[in-house]
Scaffold this active site. Structure first.
Site, mmCIF file in Angstrom:
data_model
loop_
_atom_site.group_PDB
_atom_site.id
_atom_site.type_symbol
_atom_site.label_atom_id
_atom_site.label_comp_id
_atom_site.label_asym_id
_atom_site.label_seq_id
_atom_site.Cartn_x
_atom_site.Cartn_y
_atom_site.Cartn_z
ATOM 1 N N GLY A 1 -36.093 2.739 75.737
ATOM 2 C CA GLY A 1 -35.756 3.268 74.794
ATOM 3 C C GLY A 1 -34.250 3.388 75.886
ATOM 4 O O GLY A 1 -32.860 4.532 76.070
ATOM 5 N N ALA B 1 -30.999 2.186 75.303
ATOM 6 C CA ALA B 1 -29.618 2.854 74.207
ATOM 7 C C ALA B 1 -29.680 4.246 74.386
ATOM 8 O O ALA B 1 -28.378 4.606 73.744
ATOM 9 C CB ALA B 1 -29.176 1.859 73.142
ATOM 10 N N GLY B 2 -30.139 5.561 75.322
ATOM 11 C CA GLY B 2 -30.127 6.592 74.777
ATOM 12 C C GLY B 2 -29.536 7.245 75.380
ATOM 13 O O GLY B 2 -29.075 6.193 76.518
ATOM 14 N N GLY C 1 -40.092 11.343 81.499
ATOM 15 C CA GLY C 1 -38.864 13.269 81.585
ATOM 16 C C GLY C 1 -38.725 13.240 80.146
ATOM 17 O O GLY C 1 -38.131 14.542 79.723
ATOM 18 N N THR C 2 -39.894 12.804 79.316
ATOM 19 C CA THR C 2 -39.372 12.938 77.856
ATOM 20 C C THR C 2 -40.186 14.538 77.311
ATOM 21 O O THR C 2 -41.099 15.277 78.162
ATOM 22 C CB THR C 2 -40.310 12.043 76.365
ATOM 23 O OG1 THR C 2 -39.893 10.841 76.569
ATOM 24 C CG2 THR C 2 -40.290 12.850 75.458
ATOM 25 N N PRO D 1 -40.392 18.319 83.614
ATOM 26 C CA PRO D 1 -39.243 18.772 82.571
ATOM 27 C C PRO D 1 -38.003 18.233 82.594
ATOM 28 O O PRO D 1 -37.063 19.030 82.129
ATOM 29 C CB PRO D 1 -39.891 20.623 82.005
ATOM 30 C CG PRO D 1 -40.656 20.314 83.841
ATOM 31 C CD PRO D 1 -40.867 19.535 84.040
ATOM 32 N N HIS E 1 -28.780 24.151 75.123
ATOM 33 C CA HIS E 1 -28.504 22.973 74.830
ATOM 34 C C HIS E 1 -27.309 22.113 73.256
ATOM 35 O O HIS E 1 -26.979 22.786 73.213
ATOM 36 C CB HIS E 1 -29.795 21.482 74.777
ATOM 37 C CG HIS E 1 -30.907 21.881 76.370
ATOM 38 N ND1 HIS E 1 -31.348 23.177 76.412
ATOM 39 C CD2 HIS E 1 -30.622 21.746 76.691
ATOM 40 C CE1 HIS E 1 -32.355 23.000 77.591
ATOM 41 N NE2 HIS E 1 -31.749 21.547 78.097
ATOM 42 N N HIS E 2 -27.474 21.282 73.661
ATOM 43 C CA HIS E 2 -26.379 20.426 72.864
ATOM 44 C C HIS E 2 -26.762 20.278 71.325
ATOM 45 O O HIS E 2 -28.573 20.530 71.433
ATOM 46 C CB HIS E 2 -26.519 18.911 73.280
ATOM 47 C CG HIS E 2 -26.180 18.112 74.175
ATOM 48 N ND1 HIS E 2 -27.864 17.489 72.859
ATOM 49 C CD2 HIS E 2 -27.769 17.796 75.033
ATOM 50 C CE1 HIS E 2 -28.994 16.737 73.550
ATOM 51 N NE2 HIS E 2 -28.559 17.150 74.771
ATOM 52 N N LYS F 1 -29.859 18.073 70.289
ATOM 53 C CA LYS F 1 -31.133 18.525 70.838
ATOM 54 C C LYS F 1 -32.725 18.795 70.088
ATOM 55 O O LYS F 1 -32.159 19.986 68.739
ATOM 56 C CB LYS F 1 -31.483 19.259 72.009
ATOM 57 C CG LYS F 1 -32.313 19.931 72.455
ATOM 58 C CD LYS F 1 -32.985 19.990 73.725
ATOM 59 C CE LYS F 1 -34.310 20.359 74.611
ATOM 60 N NZ LYS F 1 -34.569 18.856 74.622
HETATM 61 P P1 NAD Z 1 -31.833 10.303 72.764
HETATM 62 O O1 NAD Z 1 -31.980 10.631 72.137
HETATM 63 O O2 NAD Z 1 -29.984 9.936 72.942
HETATM 64 O O3 NAD Z 1 -32.362 9.442 73.209
HETATM 65 C C1 NAD Z 1 -33.633 8.886 73.738
HETATM 66 C C2 NAD Z 1 -33.509 7.446 72.882
HETATM 67 O O4 NAD Z 1 -35.560 6.643 73.450
HETATM 68 C C3 NAD Z 1 -33.135 6.772 71.897
HETATM 69 O O5 NAD Z 1 -31.751 5.750 72.001
HETATM 70 C C4 NAD Z 1 -34.406 6.286 71.200
HETATM 71 O O6 NAD Z 1 -34.077 5.794 70.131
HETATM 72 C C5 NAD Z 1 -35.243 5.686 71.720
HETATM 73 N N1 NAD Z 1 -36.635 5.661 71.200
HETATM 74 C C6 NAD Z 1 -37.218 7.311 70.540
HETATM 75 N N2 NAD Z 1 -38.427 6.484 70.428
HETATM 76 C C7 NAD Z 1 -38.623 5.171 71.167
HETATM 77 C C8 NAD Z 1 -39.759 4.557 71.326
HETATM 78 N N3 NAD Z 1 -40.981 3.996 70.631
HETATM 79 N N4 NAD Z 1 -39.751 2.727 71.596
HETATM 80 C C9 NAD Z 1 -38.215 2.927 72.716
HETATM 81 N N5 NAD Z 1 -37.891 3.862 72.460
HETATM 82 C C10 NAD Z 1 -37.408 4.821 71.630
HETATM 83 O O7 NAD Z 1 -32.283 11.841 73.636
HETATM 84 P P2 NAD Z 1 -32.074 11.917 75.299
HETATM 85 O O8 NAD Z 1 -30.552 12.835 75.067
HETATM 86 O O9 NAD Z 1 -31.679 10.691 76.095
HETATM 87 O O10 NAD Z 1 -32.898 12.721 75.386
HETATM 88 C C11 NAD Z 1 -34.527 11.741 75.481
HETATM 89 C C12 NAD Z 1 -35.828 12.697 76.326
HETATM 90 O O11 NAD Z 1 -35.870 13.305 77.525
HETATM 91 C C13 NAD Z 1 -35.494 14.656 75.333
HETATM 92 O O12 NAD Z 1 -36.996 14.448 75.472
HETATM 93 C C14 NAD Z 1 -34.887 14.768 76.277
HETATM 94 O O13 NAD Z 1 -35.013 16.279 75.965
HETATM 95 C C15 NAD Z 1 -35.689 14.723 77.326
HETATM 96 N N6 NAD Z 1 -34.267 14.774 78.738
HETATM 97 C C16 NAD Z 1 -35.408 15.318 79.272
HETATM 98 C C17 NAD Z 1 -34.667 15.316 81.059
HETATM 99 C C18 NAD Z 1 -35.419 15.355 82.379
HETATM 100 O O14 NAD Z 1 -34.857 16.360 83.507
HETATM 101 N N7 NAD Z 1 -36.632 15.844 82.457
HETATM 102 C C19 NAD Z 1 -33.038 15.821 81.188
HETATM 103 C C20 NAD Z 1 -32.866 15.429 80.131
HETATM 104 C C21 NAD Z 1 -33.174 14.837 78.445
#
Ligand code: NAD
Length: 271
Positions: A7, A9-10, A86-87, A111, A144-145, A148
């Site tokens: 993932g 590009a997230g 981290g998801t 988390p 959060h933003h 989310k």
């Molecule tokens: P985001 O939506 O910007 O990014 C998620 C990315 O995952 C997207 O680009 C999406 O296309 C990709 N994705 C989804 N399913 C996929 C798959 N099957 N294969 C490949 N890519 C896939 O979200 P974000 O803000 O980057 O956050 C992502 C996750 O991380 C969320 O669950 C968020 O709550 C979590 N997070 C955890 C922490 C931590 O410290 N643990 C911090 C920030 C965010």
């Protein structure tokens, strides 16, 4: 070290790519969700799926979506590749799949990867163990933003679990989330959650212990997602060379697990 980023590009994926490179590691490559329409960082090899990425990686960092957790657990377990996860928003079944994978591969699941939150989680457990649950009401507020997708946040649930551990109860049995309408009085021993969403808030968490005549508040504010990306890269570095197991950020930071403190006597002002 070859680090793969699923993932990529997230919001977190792009930052992880820049932090991995800044730490001097090779980015083994990344994956994109098919049809996401997002662009990966320039010059990074893209793979069609996690299995092919894992085969080229020593560690895979995964901040994607809860719906991927079980499939990712199976793929990384089969590949034998270390996993930094981290998801947030994982169900009990997702977490069981993660725990199963950790019997075969080294895995850090947290988390929140910010060092400050890691310490607050440890403090939360200690405070909860010391403060009588009947006198000190535990409430967790997070913001959060607006993008989310899950609530309460993974960090809020992590705080709730830490409080529950300290009190020797299961969070599922005492969790009260999103009060609305005629809820009746607060059940004794409940752990309450409130989630706010708006703007571009990176992540704010406050844990309150509210008693009749005093209140303790622990607050963490993340100003920059780099706090999480940095912690995740640190976790990836630490994981290399660890035996299979499910590790936390306390392990990564070399902090001892909280020792059980003595419980203070019941609050005299308790109703
Ligand atoms: P985001 O939506 O910007 O990014 C998620 C990315 O995952 C997207 O680009 C999406 O296309 C990709 N994705 C989804 N399913 C996929 C798959 N099957 N294969 C490949 N890519 C896939 O979200 P974000 O803000 O980057 O956050 C992502 C996750 O991380 C969320 O669950 C968020 O709550 C979590 N997070 C955890 C922490 C931590 O410290 N643990 C911090 C920030 C965010």
């Amino acid at each position: 070290m070859r680090i793969g980023i699923v993932g990529i590009a997230g919001r977190m994926g792009l930052l992880l790519a820049s932090e991995v490179a800044a730490a001097g590691h090779a980015i083994a490559g990344g994956t994109l969700r098919p049809g996401s329409g997002k662009l990966p960082p320039p010059g990074v090899p893209m793979f069609p799926d996690l299995a092919t990425l894992a085969a080229q990686s020593d560690v895979v960092i995964d901040f994607t979506h809860a719906s991927t957790a079980q499939a990712h657990a199976e793929t990384l377990q089969q590949a034998g590749t270390a996993w930094v996860l981290g998801t947030s928003g994982l169900s009990a079944a997702d977490e069981a799949a993660v725990a199963q994978a950790a019997t075969q591969i080294p895995l850090v699941y947290a988390p929140n990867f910010a060092p400050g939150v890691t310490l607050i989680l440890a403090l939360a457990e200690q405070l909860a163990a010391a403060l009588p649950a009947g006198s000190y009401d535990a409430e967790i507020v997070e913001m959060h933003h607006r993008q989310k997708v899950d609530a309460p946040s993974g960090t809020a649930i992590g705080l709730g679990r830490a409080v529950a551990r300290g009190r020797g109860v299961r969070l599922e049995d005492v969790m009260v989330s999103g009060r609305d309408g005629h809820t009746g009085p607060r059940p004794p021993g409940a752990i309450g959650f409130a989630a706010l969403r708006g703007g571009q808030v990176v992540g704010e968490h406050t844990l309150l212990f509210a008693a009749g005549d005093e209140q303790i508040a622990l607050t963490h504010r993340a100003f920059d997602r780099r706090a999480f990306a940095n912690g995740a890269v640190r976790a990836a570095e630490w994981l290399a060379g660890q035996p299979p197991g499910l590790y936390s950020m306390l392990d990564v930071l070399g902090m001892p697990r909280p020792a059980a403190p003595r419980r203070i006597p019941p609050h005299p002002a308790a109703p």
